[in-house]
Design a protein around this motif. Structure first.
Motif, short mmCIF file in Angstrom:
data_model
loop_
_atom_site.label_atom_id
_atom_site.label_comp_id
_atom_site.label_asym_id
_atom_site.label_seq_id
_atom_site.Cartn_x
_atom_site.Cartn_y
_atom_site.Cartn_z
N ASN A 135 -5.57 -36.96 26.66
CA ASN A 135 -4.49 -36.14 26.68
C ASN A 135 -4.18 -35.59 25.41
O ASN A 135 -4.90 -35.92 24.52
N GLY A 136 -3.34 -34.60 25.41
CA GLY A 136 -2.73 -34.04 24.15
C GLY A 136 -2.10 -34.75 22.91
O GLY A 136 -2.44 -35.04 22.10
N LEU A 137 -1.22 -35.64 23.71
CA LEU A 137 -0.75 -36.65 22.54
C LEU A 137 -1.62 -37.55 22.07
O LEU A 137 -1.84 -37.87 20.89
N GLU A 165 -3.96 -28.70 13.51
CA GLU A 165 -3.36 -27.98 14.56
C GLU A 165 -2.95 -28.38 15.86
O GLU A 165 -3.82 -29.22 16.29
N ASP A 166 -1.65 -28.44 16.33
CA ASP A 166 -1.22 -28.77 17.50
C ASP A 166 -1.49 -27.46 18.47
O ASP A 166 -0.71 -26.71 18.46
N ASN A 167 -2.96 -27.37 19.03
CA ASN A 167 -3.08 -26.36 19.88
C ASN A 167 -2.84 -26.31 21.35
O ASN A 167 -3.26 -25.67 22.16
N ALA A 168 -2.06 -27.34 21.74
CA ALA A 168 -1.63 -27.62 23.25
C ALA A 168 -1.25 -26.48 23.79
O ALA A 168 -1.54 -26.51 25.07
N GLN A 169 -0.53 -25.48 23.37
CA GLN A 169 0.05 -24.43 23.95
C GLN A 169 -0.65 -23.06 23.65
O GLN A 169 -0.37 -22.18 24.06
N ALA A 170 -1.73 -23.15 23.05
CA ALA A 170 -2.34 -22.07 22.67
C ALA A 170 -3.98 -22.04 22.81
O ALA A 170 -4.58 -21.23 22.08
N HIS A 194 -5.67 -30.56 21.43
CA HIS A 194 -5.89 -29.74 22.36
C HIS A 194 -5.35 -30.50 23.88
O HIS A 194 -5.71 -31.54 23.92
N SER A 195 -4.48 -29.69 24.50
CA SER A 195 -4.27 -30.39 25.77
C SER A 195 -4.64 -29.60 26.97
O SER A 195 -4.66 -28.54 27.00
N PHE A 196 -5.02 -30.44 28.00
CA PHE A 196 -5.31 -29.98 29.29
C PHE A 196 -4.44 -30.21 30.44
O PHE A 196 -4.91 -30.53 31.86
N THR A 203 -0.59 -27.50 33.75
CA THR A 203 -0.05 -25.99 33.55
C THR A 203 -0.25 -25.40 32.27
O THR A 203 0.30 -24.33 31.81
N LYS A 204 -1.09 -26.20 31.41
CA LYS A 204 -1.57 -25.52 30.09
C LYS A 204 -2.52 -24.22 30.36
O LYS A 204 -2.83 -24.26 31.35
N ASN A 205 -3.06 -23.50 29.39
CA ASN A 205 -3.69 -22.23 29.40
C ASN A 205 -5.19 -22.88 30.16
O ASN A 205 -5.33 -22.08 31.10
C1 LIG Z 1 1.74 -30.36 26.17
C2 LIG Z 1 1.92 -30.73 24.59
C3 LIG Z 1 1.59 -31.76 24.02
C4 LIG Z 1 1.02 -32.99 24.64
O1 LIG Z 1 0.02 -32.90 25.58
P1 LIG Z 1 -0.36 -33.75 26.81
O2 LIG Z 1 -1.58 -33.51 27.46
O3 LIG Z 1 1.08 -33.78 27.79
O4 LIG Z 1 -0.21 -35.07 26.26
C5 LIG Z 1 1.61 -32.02 22.44
N1 LIG Z 1 1.95 -30.86 21.84
C6 LIG Z 1 2.59 -29.80 22.39
C7 LIG Z 1 3.27 -28.34 21.55
C8 LIG Z 1 2.65 -29.60 23.74
O5 LIG Z 1 3.00 -28.72 24.43
#
Ligand SMILES: *Cc1c(COP(=O)(O)O)cnc(C)c1O
Length: 372
Positions: A61-63, A158-163, A182-184, A187-189
């Motif tokens: 996951n993104g975290l 980079e926290d690219n989770a939303q981008a 990166h996060s998948f 509802t992310k992109n």
């Molecule tokens: C969603 C998100 C995360 C975490 O991603 P998960 O896959 O839900 O763990 C981290 N940083 C930002 C800015 C996010 O929006």
């Protein structure tokens, strides 16, 4: 027919990929191999190519992508990491979980991203890294952040989770930092059918370390070199992400088109401020969210709800004011973050949303303020 407008809907995307996904689910099931197999390896290559980097390592996951990046850079107890104050709490939690201290920077009120002019004053002898967050899908000023980081010998994650899909000066976000998360989340992109994430990098050695950390600190079975995690992107998610990646640019383009339509329809509403963007940057926004700043935010949201329009606030409580961080930060030290918290409202935006729906949301907003 229901006239409700959801905040987000996956139905349209799902319909487009349905046959391919059903087939791949069957194939993965029949293969009887569910972790760290060829589907993951293939997706990692495809995603690395999409982002424009040498390596992609799929994680849970993104975290975890953030946490593993920090661990791979040897960041932990006694270290400080600079993060935006108005991000989703995951960015802070990752830093806290590895034992380091998140140091918060206030946002630029026009872009919602961390104010690059306020980073330098937060750098101390303990600072090890900066985590810029491309909030709502808009890239941070990555050239200036990389310059500043190199001046102080800091790492950038980079926290690219939303981008996913955002571009800055000709390069994708998630290709600038030393390691990038990166996060998948669905509802992310680019969304999986559950949790998923990735780390990208151009550095061979760091890529190797990230691979260790995602799999119990092990690259050879039953040999554990570091205290790692169990955080692997599984074969089903990887296979589905490979399919959805082919549609991603088209979906982003659709959202970009709808976002410009919102801009157009709302431009004369004085009570609103949209994130004002340099036109060259505007093109490069991947529009994870369409966020307005407004007066009487809660009353407007309630009015829209009455009219069947679902909105959300990203985020209603800033991370530093969460109970989880009680006593850690100086409450009152982040007035700009507090102000944005009271003003931001995310409007419905998703691939497959119709122009009529955008029109309806916009005209209800116009009507709300015209009664004032
Ligand atoms: C969603 C998100 C995360 C975490 O991603 P998960 O896959 O839900 O763990 C981290 N940083 C930002 C800015 C996010 O929006």
């Amino acid at each position: 027919m229901s006239t409700e407008i959801p905040f987000y809907s996956l139905f349209h995307q799902n319909e487009q990929v349905k046959d391919e996904v059903h087939q791949i689910l069957t194939n993965v099931f029949d293969s009887a191999w569910y972790l760290l197999g060829e589907r993951t390896a293939i997706f990692e290559q495809e995603y690395a190519r999409y982002i424009g980097v040498k390596h992609c390592i799929g994680v849970g996951n993104g975290l975890d992508a953030l946490k593993i990046s920090l661990r791979a850079l040897n960041i932990g107890y006694g270290d400080e990491v600079i993060v935006p104050a108005n991000t989703y709490i995951a960015t802070l939690m990752a830093v806290s979980e590895v034992g380091a201290m998140p140091v918060l920077v206030e946002p630029d009120e026009q872009t919602f991203n961390l104010d690059i002019h306020k980073i330098e004053e937060k750098v101390t002898s303990k600072t090890k890294a900066i985590i810029p967050v491309h909030l709502y899908g808009l890239s941070c000023e990555m050239d200036e952040i990389m310059r500043l980081a190199s001046r102080y010998q800091l790492y950038v994650i980079e926290d690219n989770a939303q981008a996913t899909g955002s571009v800055f000066k000709g390069k994708k976000t998630g290709s600038y930092g030393h390691l990038n998360a990166h996060s998948f989340y669905p509802t992310k992109n680019l969304g999986a059918l559950g949790d998923g994430g990735a780390v990208t990098t151009n550095d061979d050695e760091l890529a190797h370390k990230v691979r260790l950390f995602r799999n119990y600190g092990s690259s050879v079975k039953y040999q554990n070199e570091v205290l790692g995690y169990n955080s692997r992107l599984d074969e089903i998610q990887a296979a589905v992400l490979s399919i959805k990646l082919k549609y991603l640019d088209q979906w982003i383009e659709e959202k970009r088109h709808l976002a410009s339509f919102y801009d157009e329809l709302l431009k004369d509403v004085k009570e609103l401020e949209r994130c004002t963007l340099d036109s060259s940057v505007r093109e490069k926004h991947s529009h994870h969210l369409y966020v307005i700043k407004c007066v009487e935010r809660d009353a407007l949201a309630a009015y829209l709800k009455l009219n069947g329009i679902h909105t959300l606030i990203h985020y209603p409580i800033p991370p530093y004011q969460q109970k989880a961080y009680e006593g850690v930060f100086n409450v009152g030290a982040f007035p700009l973050t507090d102000r944005l918290t009271n003003q931001v409202l995310s409007l419905p935006l998703f691939p497959g949303m119709t122009k009529d729906q955008v029109q309806k949301v916009a005209s209800d907003i116009v009507r709300y303020y015209s009664h004032k």
